[in-house]
Design an enzyme around this catalytic site. Sequence first.
Site, PDB file in Angstrom:
ATOM      1  N   LYS A  13      19.261  70.824  -4.287  1.00 33.69           N
ATOM      2  CA  LYS A  13      19.435  71.050  -5.726  1.00 33.69           C
ATOM      3  C   LYS A  13      18.087  71.230  -6.436  1.00 33.69           C
ATOM      4  O   LYS A  13      17.935  72.135  -7.240  1.00 33.69           O
ATOM      5  CB  LYS A  13      20.187  69.871  -6.370  1.00 33.69           C
ATOM      6  CG  LYS A  13      21.595  69.676  -5.870  1.00 33.69           C
ATOM      7  CD  LYS A  13      22.334  68.588  -6.646  1.00 33.69           C
ATOM      8  CE  LYS A  13      21.711  67.210  -6.519  1.00 33.69           C
ATOM      9  NZ  LYS A  13      21.703  66.693  -5.126  1.00 33.69           N
ATOM     10  N   ARG A  88      26.666  62.245 -12.881  1.00 36.97           N
ATOM     11  CA  ARG A  88      26.903  61.736 -11.523  1.00 36.97           C
ATOM     12  C   ARG A  88      28.334  61.252 -11.345  1.00 36.97           C
ATOM     13  O   ARG A  88      28.774  61.064 -10.217  1.00 36.97           O
ATOM     14  CB  ARG A  88      25.958  60.556 -11.234  1.00 36.97           C
ATOM     15  CG  ARG A  88      24.551  60.966 -10.897  1.00 36.97           C
ATOM     16  CD  ARG A  88      23.728  59.745 -10.498  1.00 36.97           C
ATOM     17  NE  ARG A  88      22.319  60.050 -10.390  1.00 36.97           N
ATOM     18  CZ  ARG A  88      21.732  60.562  -9.321  1.00 36.97           C
ATOM     19  NH1 ARG A  88      22.446  60.837  -8.263  1.00 36.97           N
ATOM     20  NH2 ARG A  88      20.439  60.793  -9.314  1.00 36.97           N
ATOM     21  N   ARG A 123      12.850  64.425   8.430  1.00 39.79           N
ATOM     22  CA  ARG A 123      11.643  64.523   7.602  1.00 39.79           C
ATOM     23  C   ARG A 123      10.635  63.435   7.958  1.00 39.79           C
ATOM     24  O   ARG A 123      11.009  62.304   8.247  1.00 39.79           O
ATOM     25  CB  ARG A 123      12.003  64.405   6.112  1.00 39.79           C
ATOM     26  CG  ARG A 123      12.793  65.594   5.601  1.00 39.79           C
ATOM     27  CD  ARG A 123      12.854  65.657   4.090  1.00 39.79           C
ATOM     28  NE  ARG A 123      13.555  64.554   3.468  1.00 39.79           N
ATOM     29  CZ  ARG A 123      14.198  64.666   2.299  1.00 39.79           C
ATOM     30  NH1 ARG A 123      14.224  65.826   1.680  1.00 39.79           N
ATOM     31  NH2 ARG A 123      14.799  63.617   1.767  1.00 39.79           N
ATOM     32  N   ARG A 156      10.325  58.035   5.656  1.00 40.43           N
ATOM     33  CA  ARG A 156      10.556  57.268   4.428  1.00 40.43           C
ATOM     34  C   ARG A 156      11.870  56.502   4.534  1.00 40.43           C
ATOM     35  O   ARG A 156      12.792  56.930   5.220  1.00 40.43           O
ATOM     36  CB  ARG A 156      10.634  58.218   3.224  1.00 40.43           C
ATOM     37  CG  ARG A 156       9.341  58.944   2.907  1.00 40.43           C
ATOM     38  CD  ARG A 156       9.491  59.729   1.623  1.00 40.43           C
ATOM     39  NE  ARG A 156      10.823  60.346   1.527  1.00 40.43           N
ATOM     40  CZ  ARG A 156      11.325  60.866   0.413  1.00 40.43           C
ATOM     41  NH1 ARG A 156      10.643  60.820  -0.695  1.00 40.43           N
ATOM     42  NH2 ARG A 156      12.524  61.428   0.403  1.00 40.43           N
ATOM     43  N   ARG A 167      23.947  57.056   1.097  1.00 38.55           N
ATOM     44  CA  ARG A 167      23.836  57.948  -0.063  1.00 38.55           C
ATOM     45  C   ARG A 167      24.941  59.007  -0.053  1.00 38.55           C
ATOM     46  O   ARG A 167      25.487  59.359  -1.107  1.00 38.55           O
ATOM     47  CB  ARG A 167      22.457  58.608  -0.090  1.00 38.55           C
ATOM     48  CG  ARG A 167      21.333  57.616  -0.393  1.00 38.55           C
ATOM     49  CD  ARG A 167      19.974  58.267  -0.288  1.00 38.55           C
ATOM     50  NE  ARG A 167      19.743  59.199  -1.374  1.00 38.55           N
ATOM     51  CZ  ARG A 167      18.791  60.121  -1.358  1.00 38.55           C
ATOM     52  NH1 ARG A 167      17.988  60.246  -0.312  1.00 38.55           N
ATOM     53  NH2 ARG A 167      18.634  60.935  -2.376  1.00 38.55           N
TER      54      ARG A 167
END
Length: 210
Positions: A13, A88, A123, A156, A167
């Site tokens: 996004k 949200r 990542r 991370r 999430r």
Amino acid sequence: MKIILLGAPGAGKGTQAEIISRKLGIPTISTGNILRAAVKEGTPVGQKAKSFMDAGKLVPDEVIIEVIKERLAQPDCAGGYILDGVPRTIAQAEALDQRGIHFDKVLSLEIDDSVIQARMTGRRTCHACGATYHMQSAPPKTEGVCDKCGGALEQRRDDLPETVNQRLAVYHKETEPLKDYYQGKGILNAVPDQGGIEATNQAIMELLGK
């Protein structure tokens, strides 16, 4: 043009918002950024938000909506804007409606959970200089070592598999119902995964009639 970008965490996004913003000459409004700005400027609603943030609490919907309303009243939003990260929940969407904040298009970036999991858990970030890598699409020359400064690469906390799964679960439960909400208003546009940033943006611009 007033646009909402919907999509799971890691759907892209923020990246698409930047490109659309540049092409259409309208600002991207990200909840985190405007909350921080309101707090820094010390506006009344910013001070209200700060009291919750300082106490380690979630900023309530009514305060977030007031911060957004304040931001959308600024001159650079007169020609349109892109909302990223808000609403949200259905409650937030209804609150925007009640304050007369309406939208032309809601774009929903549709990407399978398995693709997002691979994208986010792959990542790696350099502890020293902040450079980012991806174990599949953009790996470092030497595993675990930054090409730029030789620093150690780390995953991370946000990108750990259990965090990503959590999430995604929250997204499906709280945010995904917005698709039906905006479908009912006739402004939802699904953007199927095109497999790349440019192809996805091309599909978006076609949906926007640009």
